[in-house]
Every structure is written in C-alpha cells, then in structure tokens.
Design a protein around this motif. Structure first.
Motif, PDB file in Angstrom:
ATOM      1  N   ASN A 130       0.766  -1.437   0.252  1.00 59.56           N
ATOM      2  CA  ASN A 130       0.193   0.281   0.083  1.00 59.56           C
ATOM      3  C   ASN A 130       0.779   1.676  -0.002  1.00 59.56           C
ATOM      4  N   VAL A 131       1.621   1.159  -0.903  1.00 59.08           N
ATOM      5  CA  VAL A 131       2.374   2.096  -0.809  1.00 59.08           C
ATOM      6  C   VAL A 131       2.287   3.241  -2.703  1.00 59.08           C
ATOM      7  N   ALA A 132       2.060   4.007  -1.956  1.00 61.44           N
ATOM      8  CA  ALA A 132       1.730   5.236  -3.213  1.00 61.44           C
ATOM      9  C   ALA A 132       2.696   5.483  -4.087  1.00 61.44           C
ATOM     10  N   TYR A 133       2.958   5.627  -5.926  1.00 63.98           N
ATOM     11  CA  TYR A 133       3.843   5.906  -5.990  1.00 63.98           C
ATOM     12  C   TYR A 133       3.529   6.591  -7.010  1.00 63.98           C
ATOM     13  N   ILE A 134       3.729   8.069  -6.758  1.00 62.01           N
ATOM     14  CA  ILE A 134       3.476   9.481  -7.955  1.00 62.01           C
ATOM     15  C   ILE A 134       4.731  10.078  -8.767  1.00 62.01           C
ATOM     16  N   ASP A 135       4.443   8.793  -9.795  1.00 59.74           N
ATOM     17  CA  ASP A 135       5.340  10.249 -11.020  1.00 59.74           C
ATOM     18  C   ASP A 135       5.220  10.988 -11.458  1.00 59.74           C
ATOM     19  N   VAL A 176      -0.535   3.816   2.928  1.00 61.30           N
ATOM     20  CA  VAL A 176       0.204   4.565   3.727  1.00 61.30           C
ATOM     21  C   VAL A 176       1.446   4.860   3.849  1.00 61.30           C
ATOM     22  N   ALA A 177       1.815   4.595   2.652  1.00 62.45           N
ATOM     23  CA  ALA A 177       3.371   5.849   2.383  1.00 62.45           C
ATOM     24  C   ALA A 177       3.205   5.755   1.464  1.00 62.45           C
ATOM     25  N   PHE A 178       4.073   7.848   0.800  1.00 60.62           N
ATOM     26  CA  PHE A 178       4.330   7.887  -0.199  1.00 60.62           C
ATOM     27  C   PHE A 178       5.528   8.494  -1.147  1.00 60.62           C
ATOM     28  N   VAL A 179       6.011   7.707  -1.951  1.00 65.55           N
ATOM     29  CA  VAL A 179       6.682   7.723  -3.162  1.00 65.55           C
ATOM     30  C   VAL A 179       6.571   8.495  -4.179  1.00 65.55           C
ATOM     31  N   PHE A 180       7.783   9.562  -4.604  1.00 67.60           N
ATOM     32  CA  PHE A 180       7.296  10.673  -5.214  1.00 67.60           C
ATOM     33  C   PHE A 180       8.498  10.758  -6.188  1.00 67.60           C
ATOM     34  N   ASP A 181       8.043   9.751  -7.879  1.00 63.59           N
ATOM     35  CA  ASP A 181       9.519   9.494  -8.638  1.00 63.59           C
ATOM     36  C   ASP A 181       9.709  11.518  -9.411  1.00 63.59           C
ATOM     37  N   LEU A 182      10.628  12.140  -8.743  1.00 61.66           N
ATOM     38  CA  LEU A 182      11.554  13.359  -9.814  1.00 61.66           C
ATOM     39  C   LEU A 182      12.062  13.563 -10.495  1.00 61.66           C
ATOM     40  N   ARG A 183      12.665  12.164 -10.996  1.00 61.69           N
ATOM     41  CA  ARG A 183      14.018  11.616 -11.242  1.00 61.69           C
ATOM     42  C   ARG A 183      13.567  12.345 -12.797  1.00 61.69           C
ATOM     43  N   ASP A 184      14.687  13.154 -13.279  1.00 61.45           N
ATOM     44  CA  ASP A 184      14.908  13.609 -14.974  1.00 61.45           C
ATOM     45  C   ASP A 184      13.707  15.107 -15.319  1.00 61.45           C
ATOM     46  N   ALA A 243       9.043   9.579   0.423  1.00 63.84           N
ATOM     47  CA  ALA A 243      10.357   9.843   0.275  1.00 63.84           C
ATOM     48  C   ALA A 243       9.700  10.048  -2.098  1.00 63.84           C
ATOM     49  N   CYS A 244      11.393  10.814  -1.349  1.00 64.04           N
ATOM     50  CA  CYS A 244      11.352  11.761  -2.758  1.00 64.04           C
ATOM     51  C   CYS A 244      12.035  10.934  -3.584  1.00 64.04           C
ATOM     52  N   VAL A 252       8.313  -0.422 -13.415  1.00 65.58           N
ATOM     53  CA  VAL A 252       7.564   0.174 -12.170  1.00 65.58           C
ATOM     54  C   VAL A 252       8.201  -1.305 -10.922  1.00 65.58           C
ATOM     55  N   GLN A 253       8.107  -2.285 -11.547  1.00 63.63           N
ATOM     56  CA  GLN A 253       8.011  -3.065 -10.398  1.00 63.63           C
ATOM     57  C   GLN A 253       9.189  -3.478 -10.744  1.00 63.63           C
ATOM     58  N   THR A 254      10.476  -3.444 -11.190  1.00 64.73           N
ATOM     59  CA  THR A 254      11.892  -4.071 -11.705  1.00 64.73           C
ATOM     60  C   THR A 254      12.682  -2.619 -11.571  1.00 64.73           C
ATOM     61  N   ASP A 255      12.438  -1.427 -11.439  1.00 64.73           N
ATOM     62  CA  ASP A 255      13.143  -0.446 -10.886  1.00 64.73           C
ATOM     63  C   ASP A 255      14.129  -0.303  -9.512  1.00 64.73           C
ATOM     64  N   PRO A 256      15.200  -0.651  -9.672  1.00 62.97           N
ATOM     65  CA  PRO A 256      15.664  -0.648  -8.950  1.00 62.97           C
ATOM     66  C   PRO A 256      15.828   0.544  -7.456  1.00 62.97           C
ATOM     67  N   GLN A 257      16.016   1.798  -8.162  1.00 62.05           N
ATOM     68  CA  GLN A 257      15.945   2.986  -7.177  1.00 62.05           C
ATOM     69  C   GLN A 257      14.503   3.116  -7.202  1.00 62.05           C
ATOM     70  N   ILE A 258      13.260   2.398  -7.283  1.00 57.57           N
ATOM     71  CA  ILE A 258      12.204   2.769  -7.101  1.00 57.57           C
ATOM     72  C   ILE A 258      12.306   1.430  -6.077  1.00 57.57           C
ATOM     73  N   SER A 259      12.122   0.926  -5.934  1.00 57.62           N
ATOM     74  CA  SER A 259      12.324  -0.686  -4.946  1.00 57.62           C
ATOM     75  C   SER A 259      12.854  -0.032  -3.688  1.00 57.62           C
ATOM     76  N   ARG A 260      14.352   0.650  -3.586  1.00 61.08           N
ATOM     77  CA  ARG A 260      14.576   1.056  -2.659  1.00 61.08           C
ATOM     78  C   ARG A 260      14.271   1.952  -1.435  1.00 61.08           C
ATOM     79  N   ALA A 261      13.092   3.487  -2.912  1.00 60.54           N
ATOM     80  CA  ALA A 261      12.469   4.226  -2.356  1.00 60.54           C
ATOM     81  C   ALA A 261      11.786   3.725  -1.548  1.00 60.54           C
ATOM     82  N   VAL A 262      10.981   2.557  -2.230  1.00 60.53           N
ATOM     83  CA  VAL A 262      10.143   1.980  -0.823  1.00 60.53           C
ATOM     84  C   VAL A 262      10.039   1.393   0.002  1.00 60.53           C
ATOM     85  N   ASN A 263      11.082   0.581   0.485  1.00 59.04           N
ATOM     86  CA  ASN A 263      12.016   0.071   1.324  1.00 59.04           C
ATOM     87  C   ASN A 263      11.476   0.767   2.013  1.00 59.04           C
TER      88      ASN A 263
END
Length: 402
Positions: A207-212, A237-245, A293-294, A384-395
């Motif tokens: 239940n981590v919200a991923y927002i690109d 329950v938590a947010f990851v905001f993807d601001l890469r590029d 997390a950003c 989104v499922q295989t990106d290692p940086q997204i995985s680290r941000a989710v963790n």
C-alpha cells in the motif's frame, strides 16, 4: 550681540551643510558617470570587435553567409558568454514553436521521447491516452526511426526530434516506427488535440503510493492534488514521489504541489540581485502526515528540487537516489524581441524556508541509490516493478511506517 552670533552660527552651519550635500552629490554623480562611461566603453569594445570580425569575414570568406543563422548564432553566443548557465536564447522559429505549444496552436502527436544514445533513434518513453500516437498503436519502449523521410539519427538532440513531430491541428506527419519487439512500420499521424498528463499514480505492494511527476507544467499542481487524494482514498500508508529527470520548469506548480504536502509555514523564497528577499509561498494547514520519500537524480532540477527540499525540511521526507542538479535559480519569463526571437535569463536565487540555497551544490540524498553500470544501461527498460531505485525508495518509506 547674541542674535548676531546665532545668525552667524546658523549661516555657518547652513554653508557647511550645503558643502557636504554638494560633496556627496558630486561623489554619487561621479560614481554614476564612471559606471556609465565604463559601460559605454565596454559596449563600444564589443561592437568594435564584432564589426572588425565581420569586415574580415565578409571580405575573405569563400562560403555564402546565411544572415539569419549568423544573427541567431551571435545572439546565442552572447547568452553563453554572460556567466549565466541557465540563460537561453530562442530563435524566432524556436520561440514560435514554444508559444504555439503553450497556446494550443501547435501540438505533438502524443509521445514523450528521448534521443537514445545507443541507437540514435527516438525512444518512446510514454504514449498519452487519446492521442494520435495511442490511436495508431504506438507503445512505450518502441522507437521512431524517421520523421517525414528524415532519419532521426541525423537529428542533433531530443529538442530537434520534438520540433520535427509538432504541427498544426489537422496536418499530417509521416513516421517510421520500430515496435518494442522490433517490427518495422510506417504510418501517417494526423495532429489532433489530446491531454498531456504530467502526474501518474498507482498503489504498489504494501500500500505504498507511487506518484511519478514527469514535469511541473501549468496543470501539474491540480493533477498532483487529485493523485494524492486518490491514493489516500485507496488506503495508501506511505508515498514515493518520483522526480527523476524532472527539470521543474513551472515553479508555481511545484509550489502548489509542495503546499499540499507540507504543514503551515513558509515554503520558499527568492533573492534578487540587490539582496531583496521575497516570499514565494506560505502553505496552509493541509498536509500529508504519512511517511514520504522523493526519488531524485542528477537531472532533478529547479522546481523539482524545490519540491523535494520543502518536503524534506518541512515534513521529514527522505530523499532517495543521487545528488540533484543544483539549479536553484529563478528564471525570467521569455523576453521577446523585434524579430520574433526571445531570451530567458536568471533574475534571482531560490531559497528554502530557512533562507538557504542549494544552487550549484544540489541536494544530497538521505539514502544513496546510485545505479550500477549495468542498471544505467537498462534505465529506460525498467518498469515500476523492476526499477531498483523505486524499490529502494519503497523500502525507505516502509521502514518509517509505524
């Protein structure tokens, strides 16, 4: 006798005051005069040098001179020489295209592309719903290899590719397309209106919200608020905001988005050349109280850096990734000129809510998530499922979930 003395003293004081005023006026006037003279001399030297070069070239150059190209290159060179790394000159054609895209007179075909360093083709990063590209079956991961018969490999950069793809509504652009499974196709796409979305949200495992956030454009602030509300309604329950590029062009949209996440208080400021500091935005009491997390990288710049920094300083968000670009400046609106060209320059310095700047230094991540050489070569192939940086941000955010 007393009156005469008083009159004499008064007269003396008046004369002294007049003398001091005159002296100060003369000093200020001389300083202004010297600055003006110095400025005139510098400009005269510049004009004389250009005239000297121009006389030599026109008397001896074998090749034919294209006056438009020469004038645009001189103007572009001027912007390169003013010690402002973010100053930019737009030729009349480039500025017309920019304004045409902004007012809806010109449009792309519905793809976000980047010039692929290995193949030289235009790699399709995203296809927008309801666009001509989507209706003709173009997919992310495919490549555009030619546009109107011109090979993409001959185009200098991504901007040149985008310029070749745009046109007025109803006009046609012919492309050669390589599907993700490397099937070659040729098709004609008719330019038509579609909605360019900049914010993409989904709920991941745990239940981590991923927002690109692809970019900060005119509508990003509203899109962002809607995405955050949607994720909260789905039980995030938590947010990851993807601001890469994300180069953060529209500063106001970045401020609106940050305001929606942080508690009440000063979000950011700007500092002018004379040292004057101005508040850019003071947030209301609406905030996101969940762990955040950003995800950032070396191409995260401008308004995107402002957003990430505000969330870290005001809401305790973690920055995950690599050090950002360090573009902490306030840019002017484009200044148009008589021939239709335009220029953008730096007019101020961006400051955070504590009056500090990240310009030139960038933002250092709390969690380093640099890609390995192999991961870098596969950067645009990750999901989104295989990106290692997204995985680290989710963790990182899951570790903060109480």
């Amino acid at each position: 006798m007393s009156k005469k003395v008083n009159l004499a003293v008064a007269a003396t004081v008046t004369l002294i005051a007049m003398a001091v005023t005159f002296s100060i006026t003369m000093v200020v006037s001389m300083d202004m005069f010297n600055n003006i003279v110095s400025g005139v001399k510098n400009r005269e030297q510049m004009y004389n040098k250009l005239a000297e070069i121009d006389r030599y070239v026109r008397n001896n150059e074998y090749a034919e001179i294209n006056e438009d190209t020469l004038n645009d290159t001189i103007a572009s060179g001027y912007m390169l020489g003013i010690n402002d790394p973010y100053a930019r000159y737009y030729s009349a054609k480039a500025y017309s295209e920019r304004m045409g895209l902004e007012n809806g007179r010109l449009m792309n075909v519905g793809v976000s592309v980047i010039k692929d360093s290995s193949s030289g083709y235009a790699r399709i990063l995203r296809v927008y719903d309801g666009s001509p590209a989507a209706e003709n079956g173009l997919e992310a991961g495919g490549f555009i290899t030619a546009i109107n018969g011109t090979g993409v490999r001959t185009m200098t950069d991504t901007a040149a590719i985008n310029s070749a793809l745009i046109g007025e509504e109803g006009t046609t652009v012919s492309i050669s397309y390589l599907t993700p499974d490397r099937q070659e196709q040729t098709m004609d796409l008719v330019h038509a209106n579609y909605t360019t979305t900049t914010v993409f949200a989904q709920l991941l495992d745990g239940n981590v919200a991923y927002i690109d956030i692809d970019a900060f454009s005119a509508n990003t602030g509203l899109e962002f608020r809607s995405a955050v509300d949607s994720m909260l309604n789905q039980g995030a329950v938590a947010f990851v905001f993807d601001l890469r590029d994300n180069t953060g062009e529209t500063l106001n949209s970045a401020l609106i988005a940050a305001d929606y996440c942080v508690p009440a208080g000063l979000v950011a400021q700007s500092q002018a050349k004379d040292g004057t500091v101005t508040d850019l935005r003071v947030s209301d009491d609406h905030e996101v109280t969940l762990p955040m997390a950003c995800l950032v990288n070396e191409s995260t710049a401008g308004g995107a850096e402002l957003f990430a920094n505000a969330l870290r300083k005001m809401s305790g968000a973690n920055l995950v990734g690599t050090t950002t670009a360090g573009m902490g400046v306030l840019l002017s609106d484009p200044q148009s000129f008589s021939d239709g060209s335009a220029a953008v320059i730096t007019v101020g310095l961006l400051l955070d809510n504590e009056g500090e700047t990240w310009n030139g230094a960038g933002l250092t991540p709390d969690v380093d998530a640099a890609l390995t050489a192999d991961e870098q070569s596969s950067y645009y192939d990750f999901t989104v499922q295989t990106d290692p940086q997204i995985s680290r941000a989710v963790n990182a955010v899951l570790a903060l979930v109480g």
